[in-house]
Design a protein around this motif. Structure first.
Motif, PDB file in Angstrom:
ATOM      1  N   LYS A 125      -1.206  -5.741   1.943  1.00 24.10           N
ATOM      2  CA  LYS A 125       0.176  -5.265   2.029  1.00 24.10           C
ATOM      3  C   LYS A 125       0.762  -5.123   0.619  1.00 24.10           C
ATOM      4  CE  LYS A 125       4.244  -7.484   3.032  1.00 24.10           C
ATOM      5  NZ  LYS A 125       4.916  -8.607   3.580  1.00 24.10           N
ATOM      6  N   TYR A 126       0.538  -6.119  -0.218  1.00 21.77           N
ATOM      7  CA  TYR A 126       1.022  -6.068  -1.595  1.00 21.77           C
ATOM      8  C   TYR A 126       0.315  -4.972  -2.384  1.00 21.77           C
ATOM      9  CZ  TYR A 126       3.318 -10.603  -0.929  1.00 21.77           C
ATOM     10  OH  TYR A 126       4.106 -11.637  -0.506  1.00 21.77           O
ATOM     11  N   LYS A 127      -0.969  -4.832  -2.151  1.00 23.66           N
ATOM     12  CA  LYS A 127      -1.738  -3.799  -2.856  1.00 23.66           C
ATOM     13  C   LYS A 127      -1.178  -2.409  -2.542  1.00 23.66           C
ATOM     14  CE  LYS A 127      -6.295  -1.741  -3.077  1.00 23.66           C
ATOM     15  NZ  LYS A 127      -7.536  -1.633  -2.364  1.00 23.66           N
ATOM     16  N   ASN A 128      -0.861  -2.164  -1.297  1.00 25.69           N
ATOM     17  CA  ASN A 128      -0.312  -0.866  -0.903  1.00 25.69           C
ATOM     18  C   ASN A 128       1.100  -0.653  -1.440  1.00 25.69           C
ATOM     19  OD1 ASN A 128      -2.670  -0.237   0.475  1.00 25.69           O
ATOM     20  ND2 ASN A 128      -1.904  -1.075   2.394  1.00 25.69           N
ATOM     21  N   ALA A 129       1.894  -1.698  -1.486  1.00 28.62           N
ATOM     22  CA  ALA A 129       3.282  -1.573  -1.917  1.00 28.62           C
ATOM     23  C   ALA A 129       3.439  -1.522  -3.436  1.00 28.62           C
ATOM     24  CB  ALA A 129       4.110  -2.725  -1.364  1.00 28.62           C
ATOM     25  N   PHE A 130       2.590  -2.264  -4.172  1.00 26.14           N
ATOM     26  CA  PHE A 130       2.797  -2.422  -5.615  1.00 26.14           C
ATOM     27  C   PHE A 130       1.615  -1.983  -6.474  1.00 26.14           C
ATOM     28  CE2 PHE A 130       5.225  -5.769  -3.440  1.00 26.14           C
ATOM     29  CZ  PHE A 130       6.494  -5.346  -3.771  1.00 26.14           C
ATOM     30  N   GLU A 131       0.593  -1.450  -5.877  1.00 28.49           N
ATOM     31  CA  GLU A 131      -0.634  -1.026  -6.553  1.00 28.49           C
ATOM     32  C   GLU A 131      -1.516  -2.238  -6.859  1.00 28.49           C
ATOM     33  OE1 GLU A 131       0.046   1.775  -9.709  1.00 28.49           O
ATOM     34  OE2 GLU A 131       1.707   2.695  -8.620  1.00 28.49           O
ATOM     35  N   LYS A 132      -2.750  -1.965  -7.131  1.00 30.83           N
ATOM     36  CA  LYS A 132      -3.771  -3.006  -7.254  1.00 30.83           C
ATOM     37  C   LYS A 132      -3.495  -3.995  -8.391  1.00 30.83           C
ATOM     38  CE  LYS A 132      -8.772  -3.461  -7.425  1.00 30.83           C
ATOM     39  NZ  LYS A 132     -10.044  -2.734  -7.484  1.00 30.83           N
ATOM     40  N   CYS A 133      -2.969  -3.522  -9.508  1.00 32.36           N
ATOM     41  CA  CYS A 133      -2.749  -4.408 -10.661  1.00 32.36           C
ATOM     42  C   CYS A 133      -1.605  -5.388 -10.456  1.00 32.36           C
ATOM     43  CB  CYS A 133      -2.499  -3.579 -11.910  1.00 32.36           C
ATOM     44  SG  CYS A 133      -3.928  -2.612 -12.383  1.00 32.36           S
ATOM     45  N   ALA A 134      -0.521  -4.943  -9.828  1.00 25.51           N
ATOM     46  CA  ALA A 134       0.653  -5.801  -9.670  1.00 25.51           C
ATOM     47  C   ALA A 134       0.585  -6.689  -8.432  1.00 25.51           C
ATOM     48  CB  ALA A 134       1.917  -4.949  -9.628  1.00 25.51           C
ATOM     49  N   ALA A 135      -0.264  -6.356  -7.482  1.00 25.42           N
ATOM     50  CA  ALA A 135      -0.341  -7.136  -6.240  1.00 25.42           C
ATOM     51  C   ALA A 135      -0.623  -8.621  -6.483  1.00 25.42           C
ATOM     52  CB  ALA A 135      -1.377  -6.525  -5.300  1.00 25.42           C
ATOM     53  N   PRO A 136      -1.576  -8.993  -7.363  1.00 26.52           N
ATOM     54  CA  PRO A 136      -1.792 -10.433  -7.605  1.00 26.52           C
ATOM     55  C   PRO A 136      -0.565 -11.133  -8.179  1.00 26.52           C
ATOM     56  CG  PRO A 136      -3.653  -9.164  -8.410  1.00 26.52           C
ATOM     57  CD  PRO A 136      -2.584  -8.180  -8.050  1.00 26.52           C
ATOM     58  N   GLN A 140       8.279   1.389 -10.537  1.00 26.92           N
ATOM     59  CA  GLN A 140       9.623   1.290  -9.993  1.00 26.92           C
ATOM     60  C   GLN A 140       9.667   0.336  -8.794  1.00 26.92           C
ATOM     61  OE1 GLN A 140      11.444   5.018  -8.866  1.00 26.92           O
ATOM     62  NE2 GLN A 140      13.415   4.068  -8.539  1.00 26.92           N
ATOM     63  N   SER A 141       8.668   0.394  -7.939  1.00 21.14           N
ATOM     64  CA  SER A 141       8.672  -0.484  -6.760  1.00 21.14           C
ATOM     65  C   SER A 141       8.607  -1.957  -7.164  1.00 21.14           C
ATOM     66  CB  SER A 141       7.527  -0.131  -5.814  1.00 21.14           C
ATOM     67  OG  SER A 141       6.272  -0.267  -6.448  1.00 21.14           O
TER      68      SER A 141
END
Length: 168
Positions: A20-31, A59-60
């Motif tokens: 869910k985080y990967k989709n919302a914030f991209e792979k780098c920011a999800a962690p 932006q997200s």
């Protein structure tokens, strides 16, 4: 001064990754989101700020961190600027302006300011916690004049340069 709250040594095939985080914030920011989510609500609206390089900036992510009560500042890639953010292009700024010139846009709804500053090259910074003012000066070496000169620098650029460090 910074504090280590959490860390991940390797982000490859992480069995705890959050899609869910990967989709919302991209792979780098999800962690990052996964690491700060457990922070207690009492930490909301504290003076915590996150400083990022352009790999993480989006932006997200900024909107999410602002909603959580955290400040965020980081350089941002041209292709990640919001469509409605009409700054002078990097190429135009490099060719038509002088060192120390800057352009910026801010949006009240999101609380995000984006500034572009011309130093040796253009620097683009997004922030939810710092603005343009006060504009200070900084000494830079001028190859043309063969001496150090003072150039204007928006506050947001100075804050980023002063506090970005440690790990990305």
């Amino acid at each position: 001064m910074g504090y280590l709250v959490d860390f991940q040594i390797y982000q490859g095939a992480d069995p705890q990754r959050n899609e869910k985080y990967k989709n919302a914030f991209e792979k780098c920011a999800a962690p990052l989101i996964q690491m700060i989510d457990p922070l207690p609500e009492k930490n909301k609206h504290t003076d915590y700020r996150f400083y990022f390089d352009n790999l993480f900036t989006s932006q997200s992510l900024w909107i999410y961190l602002k909603q959580r009560g955290f400040g965020a500042i980081g350089n941002i890639r041209e292709n990640r600027l919001p469509k409605e953010c009409h700054l002078i292009s990097s190429n135009t700024m490099s060719k038509m302006n002088k060192r120390g010139d800057f352009d910026y846009k801010s949006r009240k709804e999101s609380g995000i300011i984006v500034a572009r500053w011309l130093d040796n090259s253009t620097v683009t910074i997004a922030s939810t916690s710092h603005g343009i003012s006060p504009v200070s000066t900084i000494a830079r070496y001028s190859r043309q004049e063969k001496k150090r000169i003072l150039v204007p620098r928006p506050s947001v650029i100075g804050e980023y340069n002063e506090n970005m460090g440690g790990t990305d």
